[in-house]
Design a protein around this motif. Structure first.
Motif, PDB file in Angstrom:
ATOM      1  N   GLN A 170       0.117   5.437  -2.535  1.00 26.37           N
ATOM      2  CA  GLN A 170      -0.268   6.012  -3.824  1.00 26.37           C
ATOM      3  C   GLN A 170       0.013   7.515  -3.788  1.00 26.37           C
ATOM      4  O   GLN A 170       0.450   8.102  -4.778  1.00 26.37           O
ATOM      5  CB  GLN A 170      -1.750   5.741  -4.126  1.00 26.37           C
ATOM      6  CG  GLN A 170      -2.212   6.311  -5.459  1.00 26.37           C
ATOM      7  CD  GLN A 170      -1.513   5.687  -6.667  1.00 26.37           C
ATOM      8  OE1 GLN A 170      -1.332   4.471  -6.715  1.00 26.37           O
ATOM      9  NE2 GLN A 170      -1.103   6.499  -7.637  1.00 26.37           N
ATOM     10  N   ARG A 228     -10.059   6.652  -2.097  1.00 28.22           N
ATOM     11  CA  ARG A 228      -9.073   6.821  -0.998  1.00 28.22           C
ATOM     12  C   ARG A 228      -7.806   7.520  -1.474  1.00 28.22           C
ATOM     13  O   ARG A 228      -7.139   8.197  -0.691  1.00 28.22           O
ATOM     14  CB  ARG A 228      -8.747   5.451  -0.395  1.00 28.22           C
ATOM     15  CG  ARG A 228      -8.214   4.427  -1.398  1.00 28.22           C
ATOM     16  CD  ARG A 228      -8.230   3.031  -0.813  1.00 28.22           C
ATOM     17  NE  ARG A 228      -7.876   2.019  -1.798  1.00 28.22           N
ATOM     18  CZ  ARG A 228      -8.070   0.713  -1.611  1.00 28.22           C
ATOM     19  NH1 ARG A 228      -8.620   0.269  -0.495  1.00 28.22           N
ATOM     20  NH2 ARG A 228      -7.709  -0.146  -2.526  1.00 28.22           N
ATOM     21  N   THR A 229      -7.474   7.373  -2.775  1.00 32.96           N
ATOM     22  CA  THR A 229      -6.253   8.044  -3.256  1.00 32.96           C
ATOM     23  C   THR A 229      -6.450   9.562  -3.229  1.00 32.96           C
ATOM     24  O   THR A 229      -5.526  10.309  -2.957  1.00 32.96           O
ATOM     25  CB  THR A 229      -5.898   7.602  -4.694  1.00 32.96           C
ATOM     26  OG1 THR A 229      -6.933   8.010  -5.586  1.00 32.96           O
ATOM     27  CG2 THR A 229      -5.730   6.094  -4.789  1.00 32.96           C
ATOM     28  N   GLN A 271     -15.902   3.974  -7.667  1.00 32.54           N
ATOM     29  CA  GLN A 271     -15.472   2.817  -6.863  1.00 32.54           C
ATOM     30  C   GLN A 271     -16.629   1.835  -6.643  1.00 32.54           C
ATOM     31  O   GLN A 271     -17.234   1.769  -5.568  1.00 32.54           O
ATOM     32  CB  GLN A 271     -14.934   3.302  -5.513  1.00 32.54           C
ATOM     33  CG  GLN A 271     -13.831   4.353  -5.632  1.00 32.54           C
ATOM     34  CD  GLN A 271     -12.469   3.754  -5.893  1.00 32.54           C
ATOM     35  OE1 GLN A 271     -11.953   2.989  -5.081  1.00 32.54           O
ATOM     36  NE2 GLN A 271     -11.870   4.083  -7.039  1.00 32.54           N
TER      37      GLN A 271
HETATM   38  C1  NCD Z   1      -6.440   2.804  -6.434  1.00 36.21           C
HETATM   39  C2  NCD Z   1      -6.901   2.130  -5.164  1.00 36.21           C
HETATM   40  O1  NCD Z   1      -6.727   0.920  -4.994  1.00 36.21           O
HETATM   41  O2  NCD Z   1      -7.442   2.843  -4.355  1.00 36.21           O
HETATM   42  N1  NCD Z   1      -5.584   2.015  -7.190  1.00 36.21           N
HETATM   43  C3  NCD Z   1      -4.251   1.979  -6.883  1.00 36.21           C
HETATM   44  O3  NCD Z   1      -3.862   1.573  -5.823  1.00 36.21           O
HETATM   45  N2  NCD Z   1      -3.392   2.436  -7.805  1.00 36.21           N
HETATM   46  C4  NCD Z   1      -7.517   3.432  -7.210  1.00 36.21           C
HETATM   47  C5  NCD Z   1      -8.701   2.606  -7.583  1.00 36.21           C
HETATM   48  O4  NCD Z   1      -8.811   1.419  -7.273  1.00 36.21           O
HETATM   49  O5  NCD Z   1      -9.573   3.180  -8.239  1.00 36.21           O
END
Ligand code: NCD
Length: 304
Positions: A132, A162-163, A227
């Protein structure tokens, strides 16, 4: 054999190369249509996903390769008690590269030590999400033309997101970066990241609960979802979930060239009224995610 577990596994030069490659794929897709003929990607998703899994799969198909895998732990032998190590040893017999998402922090790292093919971390718990981040970096580069001299606001769930963790890690390596951390007190960025990343790189940062107050300073606003799946109790989630909702009124004092990002999925954090604002970049991120994953697959498979 290289894996990608943490964004730090890539040097700044390698990130630049991936961005150049992704831009070339965007310009000349036909050139790459058979680059991975006969090769297979496995997507092992022990946690829900739309964009990450499907963008990996679309990426591999567009390179001429094939895809196999599963999209929930319940449909794999994990439900029978199989270890991650045994699962990836098995899948290494069938695939040339593996993208793996897992609710446990560190599971892709463990997998990379057991697998005989490259492992890509497609998100491990509340820890990291390096692909990401590559998606976000490609978007920042295409929108702003640079990684230096940027003020980036991260808003929402900075504790479990985590992003956010991976993007802060990546962006801290560039020059004259300012970071603005906007969250409820309960969802502040973990102190290990402030210490090991922001302070270690001498990054100027501020923490606040007030989005409107810092809005005029931002070049990039990175919104995130609270989350839910990482909370210990539902009451806390319900209390915090709508802490920040970006509406057109809140953008009144924003820069005209602000870049509004979100890794998606969005729940309530950005009003749909903003989707047509020229500053909304979150659906561009979705598209960029496929191209940068194509570049990454080529790199990790050593395909010229
Ligand atoms: C994110 C993740 O999975 O961490 N989504 C993604 O991969 N684009 C963000 C999220 O779930 O909020």
């Amino acid at each position: 054999m290289r894996s990608l577990i943490d964004i730090k596994d890539l040097s700044i030069e390698e990130i630049d190369e991936l961005i150049v490659k992704a831009n070339d794929i965007i310009e000349n897709p036909k050139k790459y249509a058979h680059a991975c003929d006969g090769l297979k990607l496995a997507t092992l998703f022990f946690e829900p996903s739309t964009r990450t899994r499907l963008s990996f799969e679309a990426a591999m198909y567009e390179l001429g390769g094939n895809v196999l895998g599963f999209s929930e732990a319940q449909s794999s032998s994990a439900a029978k008690g199989e270890s991650v190590s045994d699962t990836v040893k098995t899948v290494s017999c069938y695939a040339d590269i593996i993208a793996m998402r897992h609710p446990k922090e560190g599971a892709p790292l463990v997998a990379s030590r057991k697998a005989s093919v490259p492992i890509i971390n497609a998100g491990d718990g509340g820890h990291n999400h390096p692909t990401q981040t590559l998606t976000d970096l490609l978007t920042i580069h295409r929108e702003k033309g640079r990684f230096d001299n940027l003020t980036i606001g991260f808003c929402g769930d900075l504790k479990f997101g985590r992003t956010v963790h991976s993007l802060i890690e990546a962006i801290s390596r560039y020059k004259n970066i300012k970071v603005v951390l906007i969250s409820p007190v309960e969802l502040k960025l973990p102190s290990y990241i402030k210490h090991d990343v922001l302070r270690a790189h001498n990054i100027e940062y501020v923490q606040t609960t007030n989005l409107e107050e810092v809005m005029p300073t931002l070049d990039i606003l990175y919104m995130t979802r609270v989350q839910r799946e990482r909370f210990f109790n539902e009451d806390d989630y319900v209390r915090l979930k709508d802490s920040y909702i970006l509406t057109p009124e809140k953008l009144v004092n924003a820069k005209e060239d602000l870049c509004i990002m979100h890794p998606l999925p969005r729940v309530n954090e950005i009003s749909t009224e903003i989707d047509n604002d020229s500053r909304a970049c979150y659906f561009k991120q979705v598209l960029n995610g496929k191209f940068i994953r194509m570049a990454l697959i080529l790199k990790l498979l050593g395909v010229e």
